[in-house]
Design a protein around this motif. Structure first.
Motif, PDB file in Angstrom:
ATOM      1  N   HIS A   7      10.099  81.952  88.470  1.00 54.55           N
ATOM      2  CA  HIS A   7       9.653  81.249  87.263  1.00 54.55           C
ATOM      3  C   HIS A   7       9.223  79.824  87.603  1.00 54.55           C
ATOM      4  O   HIS A   7      10.050  78.977  87.920  1.00 54.55           O
ATOM      5  N   ILE A   8       7.913  79.568  87.523  1.00 47.68           N
ATOM      6  CA  ILE A   8       7.397  78.229  87.791  1.00 47.68           C
ATOM      7  C   ILE A   8       6.532  77.716  86.647  1.00 47.68           C
ATOM      8  O   ILE A   8       5.991  76.634  86.728  1.00 47.68           O
ATOM      9  N   ASN A   9       6.413  78.499  85.576  1.00 45.79           N
ATOM     10  CA  ASN A   9       5.500  78.163  84.492  1.00 45.79           C
ATOM     11  C   ASN A   9       6.201  78.344  83.147  1.00 45.79           C
ATOM     12  O   ASN A   9       6.581  79.458  82.792  1.00 45.79           O
ATOM     13  N   PRO A  10       6.357  77.267  82.363  1.00 46.88           N
ATOM     14  CA  PRO A  10       6.998  77.385  81.056  1.00 46.88           C
ATOM     15  C   PRO A  10       6.296  78.357  80.103  1.00 46.88           C
ATOM     16  O   PRO A  10       6.962  78.981  79.272  1.00 46.88           O
ATOM     17  N   ALA A  11       4.985  78.499  80.212  1.00 50.40           N
ATOM     18  CA  ALA A  11       4.282  79.431  79.331  1.00 50.40           C
ATOM     19  C   ALA A  11       4.686  80.872  79.633  1.00 50.40           C
ATOM     20  O   ALA A  11       4.913  81.669  78.720  1.00 50.40           O
ATOM     21  N   ASN A 130      -0.283  75.830  82.871  1.00 49.99           N
ATOM     22  CA  ASN A 130       1.112  75.602  83.252  1.00 49.99           C
ATOM     23  C   ASN A 130       1.527  74.247  82.680  1.00 49.99           C
ATOM     24  O   ASN A 130       1.224  73.200  83.258  1.00 49.99           O
ATOM     25  N   PRO A 131       2.213  74.261  81.522  1.00 52.29           N
ATOM     26  CA  PRO A 131       2.591  72.992  80.898  1.00 52.29           C
ATOM     27  C   PRO A 131       3.420  72.073  81.785  1.00 52.29           C
ATOM     28  O   PRO A 131       3.270  70.846  81.710  1.00 52.29           O
ATOM     29  N   ALA A 132       4.262  72.621  82.628  1.00 47.58           N
ATOM     30  CA  ALA A 132       5.080  71.773  83.505  1.00 47.58           C
ATOM     31  C   ALA A 132       4.202  71.010  84.483  1.00 47.58           C
ATOM     32  O   ALA A 132       4.392  69.812  84.698  1.00 47.58           O
ATOM     33  N   ARG A 133       3.233  71.679  85.085  1.00 43.66           N
ATOM     34  CA  ARG A 133       2.335  71.014  86.031  1.00 43.66           C
ATOM     35  C   ARG A 133       1.544  69.911  85.335  1.00 43.66           C
ATOM     36  O   ARG A 133       1.399  68.814  85.860  1.00 43.66           O
ATOM     37  N   SER A 134       1.075  70.196  84.130  1.00 43.63           N
ATOM     38  CA  SER A 134       0.345  69.182  83.375  1.00 43.63           C
ATOM     39  C   SER A 134       1.238  67.992  83.037  1.00 43.63           C
ATOM     40  O   SER A 134       0.814  66.839  83.135  1.00 43.63           O
ATOM     41  N   LEU A 135       2.479  68.265  82.659  1.00 41.70           N
ATOM     42  CA  LEU A 135       3.422  67.198  82.326  1.00 41.70           C
ATOM     43  C   LEU A 135       3.771  66.371  83.558  1.00 41.70           C
ATOM     44  O   LEU A 135       3.769  65.139  83.502  1.00 41.70           O
ATOM     45  N   TRP A 154       0.152  71.979  76.280  1.00 46.43           N
ATOM     46  CA  TRP A 154       1.392  72.633  75.872  1.00 46.43           C
ATOM     47  C   TRP A 154       1.106  73.648  74.774  1.00 46.43           C
ATOM     48  O   TRP A 154       1.536  74.795  74.874  1.00 46.43           O
ATOM     49  N   VAL A 155       0.374  73.228  73.762  1.00 45.29           N
ATOM     50  CA  VAL A 155       0.109  74.122  72.626  1.00 45.29           C
ATOM     51  C   VAL A 155      -0.724  75.326  73.064  1.00 45.29           C
ATOM     52  O   VAL A 155      -0.390  76.476  72.740  1.00 45.29           O
TER      53      VAL A 155
END
Length: 181
Positions: A7-11, A130-135, A154-155
Motif C-alpha cells: 500500500h503506497i497510495n491513499p486512493a 496518488n494523494p500522498a505523493r502530491s501532498l 485529493w478529491v
C-alpha cells in the motif's frame, strides 16, 4: 513476509476500504504512513538533487496552463479509476482456477496502468493519482504554485477510487448492497 500488500497510495487504500477489504483503522493508519513516507521521499529528492528539484518545482502537481480545474479534476478521477480498477481486477482472489497465476503477476498490469495513466495525464496535471505523493511534494516544496488546486489531487483520486470500487463490487462481482432490516 507479508506486511501491507504494498500500500503506497491513499486512493487505492480508500477503494479497498470501500470494498470492505480493509478496516477503517488500518486504512487511516496506512494513509497517514503513506503521507509521511511521501514527505520523506520528497525531502530525500530535495537533499540529493537540489538543482533539478528547484527546476521542476519540487514535483508539486498543478493544473497546467490551458486546462481548467474541471479538466484537472476529470483527469484525476479517470486516471485513478483506471488504476484502482486495475488493482481490483489484478488482485481479485475469486478468479477462476485458470487465472490462478494472476496474483503473482499482479504488479505487471498495475504498473502498465500507471504508465498509461501517466501518458494521458502528465500534460494536464503532472499526474497526481496518488494523494500522498502530491501532498509530500507540496509540503516539502511549499512555494510558488504548490498549493494551487491541491484539493484536486485529493478529491479527484478519492472519487475515482470510489467509482472503481463501486463498479468492481456491484457490476463486475455482482455483490449487492447490504440492507438493514
Amino acid at each position: 513476509m507479508r506486511i501491507s500488500g504494498g500500500h503506497i497510495n491513499p486512493a487505492v487504500t480508500f477503494g479497498l476500504f470501500l470494498a470492505r477489504k480493509l478496516s477503517l483503522t488500518r486504512s487511516v493508519f496506512y494513509i497517514i504512513v503513506q503521507s509521511l513516507g511521501a514527505m520523506a521521499g520528497a525531502g530525500v529528492v530535495k537533499g540529493f538533487q537540489k538543482k533539478q528539484y528547484e527546476l521542476l518545482s519540487g514535483g508539486a502537481n498543478v493544473v497546467k496552463h490551458g486546462y481548467t480545474k474541471g479538466d484537472g479534476l476529470g483527469a484525476e478521477i479517470v486516471g485513478t479509476f483506471v488504476l484502482v480498477y486495475t488493482v481490483f481486477s489484478a488482485t481479485d482472489a475469486k478468479r477462476d482456477a485458470r487465472d490462478s497465476h494472476v496474483p503473482i503477476l499482479a504488479p505487471l498490469p498495475i504498473g502498465f496502468a500507471v504508465f498509461l495513466v501517466h501518458l494521458a495525464t502528465i500534460p494536464i496535471t503532472g499526474t497526481g493519482i496518488n494523494p500522498a505523493r502530491s501532498l509530500g511534494a507540496a509540503i516539502i516544496y511549499n512555494k510558488g504554485h504548490a498549493w494551487d488546486d491541491h484539493w484536486i489531487f485529493w478529491v479527484g483520486p478519492f472519487i475515482g477510487a470510489a467509482l472503481a470500487a463501486l463498479y468492481h463490487q456491484i457490476v463486475i462481482r455482482g455483490i449487492p448492497f447490504k440492507t438493514r432490516d
